[in-house]
Design a protein around this motif. Structure first.
Motif, short mmCIF file in Angstrom:
data_model
loop_
_atom_site.label_atom_id
_atom_site.label_comp_id
_atom_site.label_asym_id
_atom_site.label_seq_id
_atom_site.Cartn_x
_atom_site.Cartn_y
_atom_site.Cartn_z
N ILE A 229 0.78 -1.18 -0.22
CA ILE A 229 0.01 0.48 -0.18
C ILE A 229 1.16 0.82 -0.04
O ILE A 229 0.98 2.14 -0.66
N ARG B 290 3.40 1.66 -1.20
CA ARG B 290 3.97 2.04 -2.66
C ARG B 290 3.26 2.22 -3.55
O ARG B 290 3.44 2.79 -4.68
N LEU B 291 1.96 1.27 -3.41
CA LEU B 291 0.61 2.62 -3.83
C LEU B 291 0.25 3.43 -4.00
O LEU B 291 0.17 4.64 -5.21
N LEU B 292 0.74 4.27 -2.84
CA LEU B 292 0.98 5.43 -2.88
C LEU B 292 1.51 6.59 -3.20
O LEU B 292 1.81 7.85 -2.87
N LEU B 293 3.24 6.28 -3.84
CA LEU B 293 3.60 6.58 -4.30
C LEU B 293 3.76 6.82 -6.32
O LEU B 293 4.37 7.01 -6.83
N SER B 294 1.99 6.40 -6.35
CA SER B 294 2.07 6.44 -7.97
C SER B 294 0.94 7.14 -7.51
O SER B 294 0.36 7.55 -6.47
N ALA C 186 -1.98 6.62 -7.32
CA ALA C 186 -3.42 5.77 -7.13
C ALA C 186 -3.67 7.04 -5.84
O ALA C 186 -2.42 7.46 -4.80
N LYS C 187 -4.74 6.76 -5.16
CA LYS C 187 -5.27 7.59 -4.18
C LYS C 187 -5.27 7.00 -2.91
O LYS C 187 -6.19 5.87 -3.37
N LEU D 39 4.07 13.06 -9.08
CA LEU D 39 4.54 11.09 -8.94
C LEU D 39 3.88 10.37 -9.73
O LEU D 39 4.23 9.13 -10.24
N TYR E 39 -1.76 3.96 -12.64
CA TYR E 39 -0.31 4.83 -14.23
C TYR E 39 -1.78 5.49 -15.40
O TYR E 39 -1.32 6.04 -16.26
#
Lengths: 409, 343
Positions: A247, A249-253, A255-256, B92, B123
Motif C-alpha cells: 500500500i 508503494r501504491l501511494l507513490l503512484s 493512486a489515492k 508522482l 498510471y
C-alpha cells in the motif's frame, strides 16, 4: 582491533573459556528476554493481549450481576366471558363476567411479570383477536391471554375454567418466560379469590412454522443467521488493509488512499452479495421456512453483513500489525455477541450497557431477521435504520483514519 | 547568450534542491541541514552515507512523503514542486520508485505479469500496453520468460529485485528513485544488480537517484553526494572527487614490520606527506605531494629512521577510500570544534 578487544573476541569464540554460562538454560533465558523485547516493540498489541481478556470477563460479570429484574412482559387480555351462556341442562341464559375483572385485577395489580396493555371484551369488540394478533406481530406485546366464554360460570359452578395463551413464539428464547408469567397471574388470581386452582391452561404458539418443516432447525438457524453473516463478513475483511504491504508503494503512484479503500469496499460488497445468496440458498435447501419475502430477507442479511464488513475494514485500517487486527477482532466479536441479547435480554441490562448494546449490530440484526423469517415482517424499520447508520458511521471513520494514517516506504 | 545557456541548463535539470532543511518539527530537530544539489537529465545520481545520514529523508521530501510543514527550501522534481498537495499526483505520475524491500513492492502470491499490470493500472496504462512494456523490461533485466506467469514467491531474490526495477520503470518515469537497491543481495550479485541499473539507464535514458550505503554503487554513478548527519559534505562526479585527494588519489601502500603509533607518526613527519592511513595490521597508506618525485625519498626516509618496509606498492584510491577519508576528516573537524568549545 586493540589487544584487549582481540582477547575478548577470542574468549567468546573459545567455548571452554565461557564457563558456566554456556548452558541451554542460559540461552533459554536470553531467548525469553528477546521475546519480551519483541513484544515490547508492539505495545498496542501487548496492551490488547493484557487488557482485553479481563475486560471481557469484567463486562460479563457486570452484565450478569448488575442485571435488573426482567421487565414485565407486555400482554393483552381478551375475554369472551360476558357473552351469553346458555346452560344446556336448564336452558338458563347467563352473562356472568365477575371473575373476568377479578382476573384482570390479578394481572394488572398483582402479577409483576406481566404488563397489561389492553383488555378487549369480545362482546364489545368483535375483532379483538385480530387486533391482538396485529399487536403481537408488531412486537408491541409478547403474549395474548384469552378467557373463554363460560369462564365465570365454570368457576362459580366449581368446574375447571379455560384460559388460553398465545405467546410470541418467534422469540424462542422467551416463550417459556412468557408462559411462566401467565402461570404467575393464575396463581395470583386463585390466591386473591380463594379458588381451588383448577384451570385448563391451553397454549398456542403464534407464528409457529408449518408441520412439514423442522421446528428445531428453523428456530436455531434463524437465531444464528445474523451471527453467521456478521462473523464471516468481518473475518473476511479483518486483514485486507493491514496485510497489504505494498500500500505505501501504491501511494507513490497517482493512486489515492480513498481509491484503495473504496476498491476494497466494492470488492468485498460483491463477495458479500455472493455469500448472502449462497447462505440463503443453502438455508432454503436445508429446510428454512421463511414467512416473509425472500428479497426482504436477502436485503436484511446483506445489511447485517455490511456491518460486519465495515467493522472488519475499520479494524484492519486502524491496526498496525496483523496480530493487533486479529486481537481486536476477537475482542470486538466477543463483546458484540455478549451484548447481543442472547445471554440476557438487552432491556434487562444496566442502562449504560443497554445504550452500548443498542449501538452494536447484532442487537438489531437478530430481531430484524427473525421478524422477516418468523413473522413475515418487512426489513425496513428502526433496526434497519440503526444498522445503516452504523455502517455509514464506520465507513466514514475508516476513511478518516486512512486519510490520516502515516504510510512511508 | 548567457540567458540561453541558463535556460538550456535548467531544462536539463530533473531534480533541483536549494537550501533544503527538514525537521520534526521544523526548526527544532533538524534531520537535513541546508542541502542543495541538482540532478541532470539522464544522470545516475548516488546519495551515499552511513545509516542515519538523512538519505531517506531527502528522498521522502522529493517523493511527497513528508508534509510541507516539516521542510523548507526550493525543491522541484521533474519541474514540479512537492510543496503543494495539489501537485502530488502529477509529480508522482512522473516518477518511479523502487523500495528497499521487495515485499513492499510486490504481491508475492500473484505472478510478475499481474504485479506489473496492477502498478501500471495506477498510471492509467492499459493491460495490453502494460504487458508489452513488462515484456520489454523483463527481457532487458534478464528475468527468465518461464517465470513471468509463475507466482512471484517462486522467483529468486535477484529476480524479485529486477522485477521490482521493472515495476519502477513501468510508467516510463522521468526519474527513478531507488532506495538501497543492493540491500539483501549477496556480495557476488551486487555488481549484477548495479549493472542492470546502468543497463536500464543506457537503454532508456531515465534519470536515476539512488540512495545507498553500498559504496560500490558509486561505480555506476555519474554524480555522487556524500551525506553525514544531515549535511551534504561533497557533491560531484566520483572520479573528480577521488582526484581531489592529495597526489590526485595516488597511494603508496607500505607493509611495515611491527607497525605502531611511533612509526606512523614518523612517516607523517616526512614533509611531503599529506595524509597517512593505517589499513590492516601492518599496512600504511600514504598520500603525498609530487608523488612520483617523493616516493623514492619516502623509502630513503623510512630506512634512515629504522622503519623496515617489507613491501611497497603504488595504487589508485577507490571511491570507498575517498569516502572513508572524507568522513574521517569531518569527524576530526567536529571533534576539534567540540574541544574548542564550539568556536
Amino acid at each position: 582491533m586493540s589487544g584487549k578487544s582481540r582477547d575478548k573476541h577470542k574468549s567468546i569464540n573459545d567455548g571452554k573459556k565461557i564457563g558456566d554460562k554456556d548452558t541451554g538454560l542460559f540461552r533459554l533465558k536470553k531467548m525469553i528476554k528477546k521475546e519480551f523485547r519483541l513484544l515490547g516493540t508492539d505495545k498496542m498489541n501487548l496492551l490488547i493481549a493484557l487488557v482485553i481478556p479481563p475486560a471481557v470477563i469484567f463486562l460479563f460479570a457486570f452484565m450478569i450481576n448488575q442485571a435488573g429484574e426482567t421487565p414485565p412482559i407486555p400482554c393483552v387480555v381478551i375475554s369472551s366471558d360476558s357473552n351469553s351462556f346458555v346452560n344446556p341442562n336448564s336452558y338458563v341464559e347467563t352473562t356472568w363476567d365477575n371473575y373476568t375483572f377479578a382476573y384482570l385485577d390479578a394481572v394488572d395489580n398483582h402479577t409483576e411479570s406481566l404488563d397489561l396493555l389492553a383488555f378487549y371484551n369480545t362482546s364489545e369488540e368483535v375483532y379483538a383477536m385480530e387486533i391482538a394478533r396485529e399487536q403481537l406481530l408488531s412486537g408491541e406485546i409478547s403474549i395474548i391471554i384469552v378467557l373463554n366464554v363460560e369462564f365465570s360460570e365454570m368457576i362459580i359452578g366449581g368446574m375447571p375454567a379455560f384460559i388460553e395463551s398465545v405467546p410470541d413464539s418467534s422469540d424462542i428464547m422467551n416463550i417459556q418466560t412468557n408462559l411462566n408469567a401467565v402461570a404467575d397471574s393464575i396463581a395470583a388470581f386463585t390466591d386473591l379469590n380463594n379458588l381451588t386452582p383448577q384451570f385448563v391452561y391451553n397454549t398456542y404458539e403464534e407464528f409457529s412454522i408449518p408441520s412439514e418443516y423442522s421446528f428445531q432447525y428453523n428456530y436455531n438457524i434463524t437465531l444464528t443467521l445474523s451471527f453467521i453473516i456478521f462473523g464471516i463478513s468481518m473475518v473476511l475483511t479483518i486483514l485486507v488493509v493491514v496485510q497489504e504491504k505494498p500500500i505505501p508503494r501504491l501511494l507513490l503512484s497517482p493512486a489515492k488512499r480513498e481509491e484503495i479503500l473504496l476498491s476494497k469496499y466494492i470488492t468485498y460488497m460483491m463477495i458479500l452479495a455472493f455469500q448472502v445468496t449462497t447462505i440463503m440458498v443453502v438455508c432454503l435447501m436445508t429446510g428454512l421456512y421463511c414467512r416473509g419475502s425472500l428479497i426482504q430477507l436477502w436485503i436484511a442479511l446483506y445489511t447485517v453483513g455490511m456491518t460486519g464488513l465495515s467493522l472488519g475494514i475499520f479494524v484492519s485500517t486502524l491496526s498496525n500489525t496483523k496480530t493487533e487486527a486479529n486481537q481486536l477482532f476477537f475482542a470486538l466479536f466477543i463483546v458484540i455477541v455478549l451484548l447481543s441479547g442472547i445471554f440476557i435480554p438487552v432491556d434487562a441490562m444496566p442502562l449504560p450497557l443497554q445504550i452500548f448494546a443498542y449501538i452494536l449490530p447484532l442487537s438489531h440484526g437478530d430481531p430484524m431477521i427473525r421478524g422477516i423469517v418468523t413473522k413475515g415482517k418487512g426489513f425496513f424499520g428502526f433496526d434497519f435504520l440503526c444498522l445503516m447508520a452504523l455502517v455509514a458511521a464506520l465507513i466514514l471513520i475508516t476513511f478518516l483514519i486512512m486519510k490520516r494514517k502515516r504510510y512511508e516506504v | 547568450m548567457a540567458t540561453k545557456n541558463s535556460e538550456l541548463s535548467s531544462s536539463e535539470i530533473k531534480i533541483s534542491v536549494k537550501h533544503l532543511n527538514v525537521g520534526f518539527p521544523l526548526g527544532e530537530k533538524q534531520i537535513i541541514k541546508d542541502v542543495s544539489f541538482d540532478v541532470k537529465k539522464g544522470e545516475i545520481n548516488g546519495f551515499l552515507g552511513i545509516s542515519g545520514a538523512g538519505k531517506t529523508t531527502i528522498i521522502r521530501v522529493l517523493t511527497c512523503q513528508i508534509p510541507k510543514k516539516n521542510w523548507e527550501g526550493e525543491v522541484t522534481v521533474a519541474k514540479i514542486s512537492p510543496e503543494k498537495k495539489s501537485n502530488h499526483r502529477e509529480l508522482l505520475s512522473k516518477i518511479g520508485y523502487v523500495p528497499q524491500l521487495e515485499n513492499l513492492n510486490l504481491y508475492y502470491d500473484l505472478t510478475p505479469m499481474v504485479n506489473v499490470e496492477i502498478f501500471a493500472s495506477n498510471y492509467g496504462i492499459d493491460k495490453d500496453i502494460a504487458v508489452k512494456k513488462a515484456q520489454d523490461l523483463l527481457s532487458i533485466l534478464d528475468v527468465p520468460e518461464d517465470t513471468w506467469y509463475n507466482k512471484t514467491r517462486s522467483l529468486s531474490g535477484g529476480e524479485k529485485k529486477r522485477l521490482s526495477f521493472a515495476i519502477g520503470m513501468i510508467n516510463d518515469p522521468d526519474i527513478l528513485f531507488l532506495d538501497e537497491p543492493t540491500t539483501g543481495v549477496d556480495a557476488a550479485k551486487r555488481y549484477d544488480v548495479l549493472s542492470y541499473l546502468k543497463k536500464i539507464n543506457r537503454n532508456t535514458g531515465t534519470t536515476m537517484m539512488i540512495i545507498t550505503h553500498d559504496l560500490e554503487a558509486a561505480h555506476i554513478c555519474d554524480t555522487v553526494a556524500i551525506l553525514r548527519a544531515g549535511k551534504l559534505l561533497e557533491y560531484g562526479d566520483p572520479k573528480g572527487l577521488i582526484s581531489s585527494l592529495p597526489s590526485q588519489g595516488q597511494i603508496a601502500r607500505l607493509t611495515i614490520e611491527d607497525l605502531d603509533r611511533n612509526k606512523i607518526n614518523k612517516v607523517r613527519d616526512f614533509a611531503p606527506v599529506k595524509k597517512v592511513m593505517r589499513s590492516g595490521n601492518e599496512i600504511l597508506e600514504v598520500f603525498m605531494e609530487d608523488f612520483d618525485i617523493n616516493l623514492s625519498k619516502l623509502v630513503e626516509y623510512c630506512i634512515h629512521n629504522d622503519i623496515k618496509i617489507i613491501s611497497l606498492s603504488r595504487d589508485e584510491a577507490t571511491f570507498r577510500r575517498y569516502f572513508q577519508i572524507r568522513i574521517k576528516e569531518e569527524e576530526e573537524r567536529e571533534q576539534r570544534f567540540e574541544q574548542g568549545g564550539g568556536h
